[in-house]
Enzyme design. Structure first.
Site, short mmCIF file in Angstrom:
data_model
loop_
_atom_site.label_atom_id
_atom_site.label_comp_id
_atom_site.label_asym_id
_atom_site.label_seq_id
_atom_site.Cartn_x
_atom_site.Cartn_y
_atom_site.Cartn_z
CB SER A 161 33.80 39.66 31.62
OG SER A 161 33.44 38.53 30.85
CE LYS B 238 40.23 41.66 17.68
NZ LYS B 238 40.28 42.21 19.05
N GLY C 165 43.80 43.55 36.15
CA GLY C 165 42.65 43.54 35.24
C GLY C 165 41.77 42.32 35.37
CD GLN D 142 32.76 38.48 20.95
OE1 GLN D 142 32.77 38.52 19.72
NE2 GLN D 142 33.77 38.91 21.68
CB VAL E 158 42.73 38.95 31.34
CG1 VAL E 158 43.62 37.77 30.97
CG2 VAL E 158 41.63 39.13 30.30
CG HIS F 16 32.77 35.43 24.51
ND1 HIS F 16 32.41 36.39 25.42
CD2 HIS F 16 33.95 35.86 23.97
CE1 HIS F 16 33.32 37.35 25.43
NE2 HIS F 16 34.26 37.05 24.56
NE ARG G 244 44.97 53.37 35.26
CZ ARG G 244 45.51 53.40 34.05
NH1 ARG G 244 45.96 54.56 33.57
NH2 ARG G 244 45.63 52.32 33.31
CB SER G 245 47.10 49.25 39.96
OG SER G 245 45.81 49.43 39.46
CB CYS H 186 38.00 35.50 24.11
SG CYS H 186 37.49 37.16 23.60
#
Ligand code: NAP
Ligand code: 12T
Length: 350
Positions: free
Chosen positions: A160, A221, A14, A157, A16, A254, A41-42, A130
């Site tokens: 990504s 959050k 991914g 933000q 991250v 961000h 999948r990967s 983040c």
């Protein structure tokens, strides 16, 4: 660990995950063996770590046998499912998802702010959101020096943060616009939502799902993670926090406009700038005469949190504004996670 640690990266393919691999390669963590985990999948894909080609494996309960350290960033439900298994196998897990952040047994850590909480861990340590990380990096030294009464934040933000697929989609939308074609959206603002809107050349005041009170979960959050990190109580009313989170058509980094009030009415912008410039991990970029202020394009690829536009609300003593930018995939995610892991190694907590 004489020969180093067996490390697994969960979600290695991914947005991250890619940064977790490169931050781990530069970290002060002896790695004996690295396992790259993703979905079916990967599986079979190869990625490089320190010049070695490693094959991505499908994640199963057996993946965590003999693993000492897990860096997880494959989504909340994946962490919910696999991290307890990894802990049972004896691993310490640093989790980048929201799955365990509000669990009172799980430390929620920004090393520069509350590293001491790591001692309380029971196998899982949570990496904050983040947007929370970069805001609390700047608020913590102000809180400790002057006390904080209230925080009002609006975020700007980058795409990504919503994952690689959303990032790719925004670039396609931009290309559609340049081709004079209608822009299409199947992911932005939130994968799996009922409605999708283009992000390119637009602003979307929705990050994550809506709560019943009209706030988004991203806003929720920011509020409760800030209280847990600074006050050790996710529902404390000692600092009032409110947030508006907006997705902007920026690729990486961000931005946050933060308005806050302090207890010490004598505090000045000179005092604030001085406390911020002494904070490890913060770089003050604040010189209006030179047009110096933080920007996503200049913060991208860096580990630091950048603060500028520090100024007093001239009509309200003890009230200030500042502007904060950080790379959401580094300090906001992968770097903070790897930094936690470095601290665990250094403090012999793994
Ligand atoms: P991404 O680019 O969409 O990557 C998702 C990763 O998760 C991929 O490696 C994917 O593997 C893997 N994955 C998906 N389903 C899986 C499953 N069932 N089992 C194992 N692996 C699975 O997303 P991202 O931006 O890297 O974010 C990943 C997660 O990190 C997010 O869901 C969020 O929880 C967290 N995050 C946290 C922050 C923060 O604020 N600290 C910031 C961004 C993201 P495949 O290649 O096989 O699909
Ligand atoms: N939905 O880890 O979409 O709580 O930017 C981080 C980022 C969740 C999280 C995003 C999200 C998280 C996003």
């Amino acid at each position: 660990m004489m020969n180093g640690y067996n490390v697994a990266i969960l979600g290695a393919t991914g947005a991250v995950g890619g940064r977790l691999i490169s931050e781990l390669a530069q970290a002060n963590i002896p790695v004996k063996n690295l396992k790259l985990l993703a979905s079916k999948r990967s599986a079979g894909k190869t990625l490089s770590f320190n010049g070695q080609q490693l094959t991505v494996e499908e994640t199963t309960p057996a993946s965590f046998k003999n693993i000492d350290l897990v860096l997880a960033s494959a989504g909340g439900s994946v962490s919910q499912k696999f991290l307890p298994i990894a802990v049972n196998e004896g691993a310490v897990c640093v989790d980048n998802t929201s799955a365990f952040r509000m669990d009172p047994e799980v430390p929620l850590v920004i090393p520069e702010v509350n590293r001491a909480q790591l001692k309380q861990h029971h196998g899982i340590i949570a990496n904050p959101n983040c947007s929370t990380i970069q805001m609390v990096m700047a608020l913590a030294p102000i809180y400790h020096a002057f006390g904080l009464k209230q925080v009002i934040v609006s975020t700007y933000q980058a795409v990504s943060g919503a994952g690689q697929a959303a990032w790719n989609e925004m670039l396609e939308q931009a290309q559609q616009r340049l081709n004079d074609e209608p822009m299409t959206a199947a992911i932005t603002p939130v994968k799996g939502a009922d409605h999708h809107y283009p992000l390119a050349f637009n602003l979307l005041p929705q990050i994550d799902v809506f709560e019943d009170n009209g706030y988004t979960h991203e806003e929720w959050k920011m509020i409760h993670e800030t209280k847990k990190i600074l006050l050790n109580d996710m529902d404390s009313s000692d600092i009032k926090v409110t947030a508006t989170c907006v997705r902007v058509p920026v690729e990486l980094g961000h931005g946050e406009s933060v308005y806050f009030t302090v207890n010490d009415q004598q505090a000045t912008t000179v005092d604030l700038r001085q406390k911020l410039s002494k904070m490890p991990g913060i770089i003050v970029q604040d010189d209006p005469k030179q047009q110096l202020y933080p920007q996503p394009l200049t913060a991208a690829g860096k580990r630091a949190t950048y603060v500028g536009r520090i100024r007093a609300d001239e009509e309200n003593p003890g009230a200030f504004n500042m502007w904060i930018v950080a790379d959401n995939l580094l300090k906001g995610a992968a770097w903070n996670t790897v930094e936690i892991a470095e601290c665990l190694v250094e403090d012999k907590l793994i």
